[in-house]
Motif scaffolding. Structure first.
Motif, PDB file in Angstrom:
ATOM      1  N   LEU A 383       0.851  -1.205   0.000  1.00  0.00           N
ATOM      2  CA  LEU A 383       0.000   0.000   0.000  1.00  0.00           C
ATOM      3  C   LEU A 383       0.886   1.254   0.000  1.00  0.00           C
ATOM      4  CD1 LEU A 383      -2.825   1.325   0.318  1.00  0.00           C
ATOM      5  CD2 LEU A 383      -2.555   1.121   2.779  1.00  0.00           C
ATOM      6  N   GLY A 384       1.898   1.245   0.854  1.00  0.00           N
ATOM      7  CA  GLY A 384       2.819   2.392   0.938  1.00  0.00           C
ATOM      8  C   GLY A 384       3.541   2.597  -0.376  1.00  0.00           C
ATOM      9  N   ARG A 385       3.990   1.486  -0.982  1.00  0.00           N
ATOM     10  CA  ARG A 385       4.724   1.610  -2.254  1.00  0.00           C
ATOM     11  C   ARG A 385       3.823   2.146  -3.350  1.00  0.00           C
ATOM     12  NH1 ARG A 385       6.741  -4.042  -2.961  1.00  0.00           N
ATOM     13  NH2 ARG A 385       6.880  -3.419  -5.126  1.00  0.00           N
ATOM     14  N   CYS A 386       2.547   1.676  -3.362  1.00  0.00           N
ATOM     15  CA  CYS A 386       1.594   2.133  -4.386  1.00  0.00           C
ATOM     16  C   CYS A 386       1.363   3.626  -4.224  1.00  0.00           C
ATOM     17  CB  CYS A 386       0.260   1.395  -4.242  1.00  0.00           C
ATOM     18  SG  CYS A 386       0.369  -0.305  -4.772  1.00  0.00           S
ATOM     19  N   ILE A 387       1.149   4.024  -2.984  1.00  0.00           N
ATOM     20  CA  ILE A 387       0.841   5.429  -2.733  1.00  0.00           C
ATOM     21  C   ILE A 387       2.023   6.302  -3.170  1.00  0.00           C
ATOM     22  CG2 ILE A 387       0.662   7.046  -0.771  1.00  0.00           C
ATOM     23  CD1 ILE A 387      -1.556   5.378   0.222  1.00  0.00           C
ATOM     24  N   SER A 388       3.208   5.849  -2.836  1.00  0.00           N
ATOM     25  CA  SER A 388       4.358   6.654  -3.212  1.00  0.00           C
ATOM     26  C   SER A 388       4.563   6.637  -4.721  1.00  0.00           C
ATOM     27  CB  SER A 388       5.482   6.113  -2.393  1.00  0.00           C
ATOM     28  OG  SER A 388       6.550   6.064  -2.716  1.00  0.00           O
ATOM     29  N   ALA A 389       4.284   5.485  -5.386  1.00  0.00           N
ATOM     30  CA  ALA A 389       4.426   5.442  -6.849  1.00  0.00           C
ATOM     31  C   ALA A 389       3.405   6.347  -7.520  1.00  0.00           C
ATOM     32  CB  ALA A 389       4.271   4.004  -7.327  1.00  0.00           C
ATOM     33  N   VAL A 390       2.159   6.355  -6.979  1.00  0.00           N
ATOM     34  CA  VAL A 390       1.121   7.217  -7.578  1.00  0.00           C
ATOM     35  C   VAL A 390       1.536   8.683  -7.408  1.00  0.00           C
ATOM     36  CG1 VAL A 390      -1.269   8.021  -7.325  1.00  0.00           C
ATOM     37  CG2 VAL A 390      -0.788   5.591  -7.220  1.00  0.00           C
ATOM     38  N   ARG A 391       1.988   9.014  -6.208  1.00  0.00           N
ATOM     39  CA  ARG A 391       2.392  10.406  -5.946  1.00  0.00           C
ATOM     40  C   ARG A 391       3.516  10.819  -6.913  1.00  0.00           C
ATOM     41  NH1 ARG A 391       5.981  12.272  -1.554  1.00  0.00           N
ATOM     42  NH2 ARG A 391       7.173  10.473  -2.249  1.00  0.00           N
ATOM     43  N   ASN A 392       4.530   9.936  -7.060  1.00  0.00           N
ATOM     44  CA  ASN A 392       5.656  10.276  -7.942  1.00  0.00           C
ATOM     45  C   ASN A 392       5.204  10.401  -9.386  1.00  0.00           C
ATOM     46  OD1 ASN A 392       7.198  10.230  -5.705  1.00  0.00           O
ATOM     47  ND2 ASN A 392       8.045   8.178  -6.055  1.00  0.00           N
ATOM     48  N   ALA A 393       4.315   9.462  -9.798  1.00  0.00           N
ATOM     49  CA  ALA A 393       3.842   9.497 -11.189  1.00  0.00           C
ATOM     50  C   ALA A 393       3.037  10.769 -11.438  1.00  0.00           C
ATOM     51  CB  ALA A 393       2.998   8.261 -11.472  1.00  0.00           C
ATOM     52  N   GLN A 394       2.222  11.154 -10.468  1.00  0.00           N
ATOM     53  CA  GLN A 394       1.423  12.381 -10.641  1.00  0.00           C
ATOM     54  C   GLN A 394       2.334  13.604 -10.729  1.00  0.00           C
ATOM     55  OE1 GLN A 394      -1.483  12.518  -7.484  1.00  0.00           O
ATOM     56  NE2 GLN A 394      -2.935  11.245  -8.612  1.00  0.00           N
ATOM     57  N   LYS A 395       3.369  13.614  -9.914  1.00  0.00           N
ATOM     58  CA  LYS A 395       4.281  14.766  -9.905  1.00  0.00           C
ATOM     59  C   LYS A 395       5.037  14.858 -11.228  1.00  0.00           C
ATOM     60  CE  LYS A 395       5.287  15.906  -5.158  1.00  0.00           C
ATOM     61  NZ  LYS A 395       6.206  15.787  -4.057  1.00  0.00           N
ATOM     62  N   ALA A 396       5.464  13.691 -11.703  1.00  0.00           N
ATOM     63  CA  ALA A 396       6.259  13.687 -12.937  1.00  0.00           C
ATOM     64  C   ALA A 396       5.385  13.632 -14.181  1.00  0.00           C
ATOM     65  CB  ALA A 396       7.208  12.494 -12.913  1.00  0.00           C
ATOM     66  N   HIS A 397       4.081  13.595 -14.003  1.00  0.00           N
ATOM     67  CA  HIS A 397       3.120  13.469 -15.115  1.00  0.00           C
ATOM     68  C   HIS A 397       3.474  12.293 -16.020  1.00  0.00           C
ATOM     69  CE1 HIS A 397       1.205  17.169 -13.982  1.00  0.00           C
ATOM     70  NE2 HIS A 397       2.393  17.719 -13.883  1.00  0.00           N
ATOM     71  N   ASP A 398       3.854  11.190 -15.436  1.00  0.00           N
ATOM     72  CA  ASP A 398       4.100  10.017 -16.297  1.00  0.00           C
ATOM     73  C   ASP A 398       3.189   8.870 -15.855  1.00  0.00           C
ATOM     74  OD1 ASP A 398       5.183   8.851 -14.040  1.00  0.00           O
ATOM     75  OD2 ASP A 398       7.257   9.122 -14.652  1.00  0.00           O
ATOM     76  N   ASN A 399       3.246   7.799 -16.630  1.00  0.00           N
ATOM     77  CA  ASN A 399       2.360   6.665 -16.335  1.00  0.00           C
ATOM     78  C   ASN A 399       3.138   5.471 -15.821  1.00  0.00           C
ATOM     79  OD1 ASN A 399      -0.090   7.780 -16.896  1.00  0.00           O
ATOM     80  ND2 ASN A 399       0.120   7.406 -19.108  1.00  0.00           N
ATOM     81  N   LYS A 400       4.034   5.756 -14.920  1.00  0.00           N
ATOM     82  CA  LYS A 400       4.860   4.645 -14.397  1.00  0.00           C
ATOM     83  C   LYS A 400       3.971   3.587 -13.745  1.00  0.00           C
ATOM     84  CE  LYS A 400       9.589   5.708 -13.724  1.00  0.00           C
ATOM     85  NZ  LYS A 400      10.171   6.903 -13.120  1.00  0.00           N
ATOM     86  N   LEU A 401       4.413   2.345 -13.879  1.00  0.00           N
ATOM     87  CA  LEU A 401       3.613   1.246 -13.340  1.00  0.00           C
ATOM     88  C   LEU A 401       3.543   1.320 -11.804  1.00  0.00           C
ATOM     89  CD1 LEU A 401       2.373  -0.962 -15.108  1.00  0.00           C
ATOM     90  CD2 LEU A 401       4.107  -2.495 -14.195  1.00  0.00           C
TER      91      LEU A 401
END
Ligand SMILES: Nc1ncnc2c1ncn2[C@@H]1O[C@H](COP(=O)(O)OP(=O)(O)OP(=O)(O)O)[C@@H](O)[C@H]1O
Length: 657
Positions: A383-401
């Motif tokens: 859950l923590g990893r997902c949340i951090s990945a979503v946050r990073n993807a939103q910040k970088a405007h990319d669609n990282k998995l």
């Protein structure tokens, strides 16, 4: 702008005038009178409201905050204490304070009512307006998540309060629901016989709830809560005669990465609880075949909630004697069907009480508890990893998995966690020193979560005609798009992979558990043997101790006696004389003995010499005899050779005398 129900207003104002009850949580009366107007259902909005996830902090009551925490508005300042693991990450010169901001901080004295009013109530209006909402509670074990969600009999949490609020807000519900929501998010219109089946299901659960607990007690508790909340203002819904509204509830748990239906009777001990699978429809992941019960009052809903809670996995651990060993998801679904134009939609509100993160060192878990703990921690980690990945993807405007597929929990809330649906979190911390490090992990998690942007949009209504078209279809018969089918294949693959991993992890844990078990048994045995040896040594020691003591006494006595002897000079000189004589005698004896030995040796030598001499004599005698014989033969030969060897011619013999 506000259309107010006059009678409600009057009754409320008259009640709130009671000064005594103003601050009394049991009375639940607020002096800040609010009435809400909910737009007519047919005026569905389709609005996007970009915002970030609302993260609330609730601090557990009963602890002194001031040494470790300071609250400055919506900011919590943590003062890292000596001995904290967090000191390792702090470089020289860095501040020993950590700062976390929240949507709102609920101080320890905050009541359940405040939490409900601030966090949940506004969401219920959106829920009625068609918005899906999810509320997660996140925190270390024992920090107050279940207390916040479910509460106690005296202090009900947000779920019982939401049920009561919802049923008080909604207009008179029809006794027969018009449509049933499917787990996949669609609706199915119900025939008369379907309605009967649904009623039967509800009645069975209510009856079973009396078998598993005191049903009447639950009713009493709910009625008492109703009584206390009766003066709380509720929203007034205007002009909804056209609508048929149905309330449905379901309750699931994710235990050891398996999904179970809490509203299904537990099978006998020999049988396994049926595991539910995840499905996907229109980009939304859902739990297949999850029981969904139609309820017509808060009281009914509360009893069914209790039935589910009874099936939930709890166990005592060192940090919480009634610790939830699973993530539980209580869902309320609202199905609204317009009688005139056939418009219909479903909205759902998920209350997810996450199992608490826990360190096995603190909980001292072993066996089942350790396995649960590992599964809980793993899914919270994902859950923590997902949340951090979503946050990073939103910040970088990319669609990282984002690794949603790595746990059931993140798969299920994928849409909400990636910002596609309304989601809020209540993080709970226990502010004690002992839990400081755990609380920092929770606070760091919440800091990441609060940076995720969400875009919520209220739904457009479907039409009943669309529903009618699919009336005969079952959930499994939907025509899936190839994308959906591919997603389903991925889901199944993931599930297989997760199960395989889980199996291997469990195997490892079991092995480790057995190894530790054997080690413990061996150690126990070793300790036992050591103890037995010690015991035996002790026994022998004790046994001989008396003897040793007796000898010591004897020695002492003898010493005393010798002292006495020394005191008599006559006896002493006599003893001396005797000792001297004995010494002389011994010396003489020794000398005599020495001489005797020497003589004996001489004797032995002489004997040997004697034997040797005898042998020589014997040899010489033999030689002499031989010589004599030879000589005699020589003489006789000579006599025989000459008749007369003498002057007178008489033969003679030399050897004759
Ligand atoms: N704010 C509070 N005020 C009073 N009591 C509280 C509060 N928060 C928690 N408690 C009490 O603390 C105990 C543990 O709380 P709770 O069971 O809610 O923890 P939890 O976070 O759900 O733990 P777990 O993850 O182990 O299930 C309960 O007895 C609960 O009543």
């Amino acid at each position: 702008m506000c259309d107010v129900n006059e009678s409600a207003s009057t009754s409320f104002i008259s009640l709130s005038s009671s000064e005594e009850s103003l601050n009394d949580e049991n009375c639940d009366i607020c002096d800040n009178v609010e009435f809400f107007y909910t737009p007519h259902f047919s005026n569905f909005r389709l609005t996007f409201q970009p915002e970030t996830i609302r993260v609330y902090l609730r601090i557990k009551n009963g602890y002194d905050l001031k040494d470790l925490y300071e609250i400055e508005g919506n900011t919590l300042v943590s003062k890292v204490p000596p001995g904290s693991n967090f000191l390792r990450n702090i470089k020289e010169g860095d501040s020993l304070k950590k700062i976390h901001a929240f949507t709102k901080i609920f101080e320890p004295q905050t009541t359940q009512r405040d939490i409900f009013n601030d966090v949940v109530k506004p969401k219920i209006f959106d829920f009625i307006n068609g918005q899906n909402s999810t509320l997660l509670t996140y925190g270390a074990s024992g920090s107050g998540k279940t207390f916040t969600v479910i509460g106690t009999d005296e202090e009900p949490g947000i779920v019982p309060r939401s049920l009561e609020y919802l049923f008080r807000t909604l207009p008179q519900l029809m006794s027969d629901p018009a449509a049933k929501p499917s787990p996949a998010g669609n609706v199915t219109l119900l025939s008369d016989s379907d309605c009967k089946k649904e009623k039967l299901l509800c009645r069975n659960l209510l009856n079973s709830s009396s078998a598993v607990g005191d049903r009447m007690q639950h009713v009493r508790i709910y009625k008492a809560m109703q009584q206390r909340l009766s003066s709380e203002p509720v929203a007034f819904l205007e002009d909804c005669n056209d609508l048929s509204i149905g309330v449905w509830i379901s309750f699931a748990e994710i235990y050891n990465e398996q999904i179970y239906d809490l509203l299904r009777a537990n099978p006998s001990k020999k049988e396994q609880r049926p595991r539910l699978r995840l499905g996907m429809s229109k980009g939304q992941v859902y739990i297949k075949n999850l029981t969904c019960v139609n309820v017509r009052s808060g009281e009914e809903a509360y009893q069914i909630l209790q039935y589910g809670l009874n099936n939930l996995n709890y166990a005592p651990t060192r940090v919480n004697e009634h610790s939830s060993r699973s993530h539980s998801i209580f869902t309320i679904k609202l199905v609204q069907v317009s009688k005139s134009d056939g418009g219909c939609f479903v909205s759902s509100f998920n209350f997810c009480d996450l199992a608490g993160s826990e360190r096995s060192k603190k909980t001292l878990n072993v066996g089942d508890r350790l396995r649960e703990s590992n599964n809980i921690n793993t899914s919270l980690l994902v859950l923590g990893r997902c949340i951090s990945a979503v946050r990073n993807a939103q910040k970088a405007h990319d669609n990282k998995l984002v690794p949603f597929r790595e746990s059931k929990l993140t798969q299920l809330f994928q849409k909400a966690l990636s910002g596609g649906e309304d989601i809020a979190m209540i993080v709970t911390i226990n502010p004690s020193r002992e839990m400081f490090d755990e609380s920092q992990h929770v606070l760091n998690f919440s800091a990441v979560a609060s940076e995720i942007s969400i875009e919520t949009a209220t739904k457009q209504k479907e039409t009943v005609r669309d529903v009618l078209k699919n009336k005969t279809c079952t959930e499994e018969d939907f025509e899936y798009t190839s994308e959906e089918l591919q997603n389903m294949i991925l889901l199944l693959r993931d599930e297989l992979e997760i199960q395989r991993n889980e199996y291997e992890t469990n195997l490892k844990i079991e092995r480790e558990y057995l190894r530790k078990g054997y080690e413990e048994i061996y150690q126990d045995h070793e300790n036992y043997v050591q103890e037995r040896i010690k015991f035996a040594e002790e026994r022998v020691r004790r046994q001989y101790e008396d003897e040793i003591e007796a000898y010591k006494d004897k020695i002492k006595e003898l010493e005393n006696r010798s002292e006495v002897i020394e005191l008599s000079s006559d006896e002493e000189s006599e003893a001396k004389e005797t000792r001297r004589r004995v010494t002389n005698l011994r010396r003489t004896l020794d000398e005599g003995f020495g001489r005797y030995r020497a003589a004996e040796e001489k004797c032995r030598q002489l004997e040997i010499e004697n034997i040797q001499l005898k042998e020589r004599i014997f040899e010489l005698e033999n030689e002499l005899e031989a010589f004599r014989q030879h000589h005699a033969s020589v003489i006789s030969e000579e006599i025989e050779g000459s008749e007369t060897y003498g002057e007178n011619g008489v033969a003679f013999n030399l050897w004759d005398d």
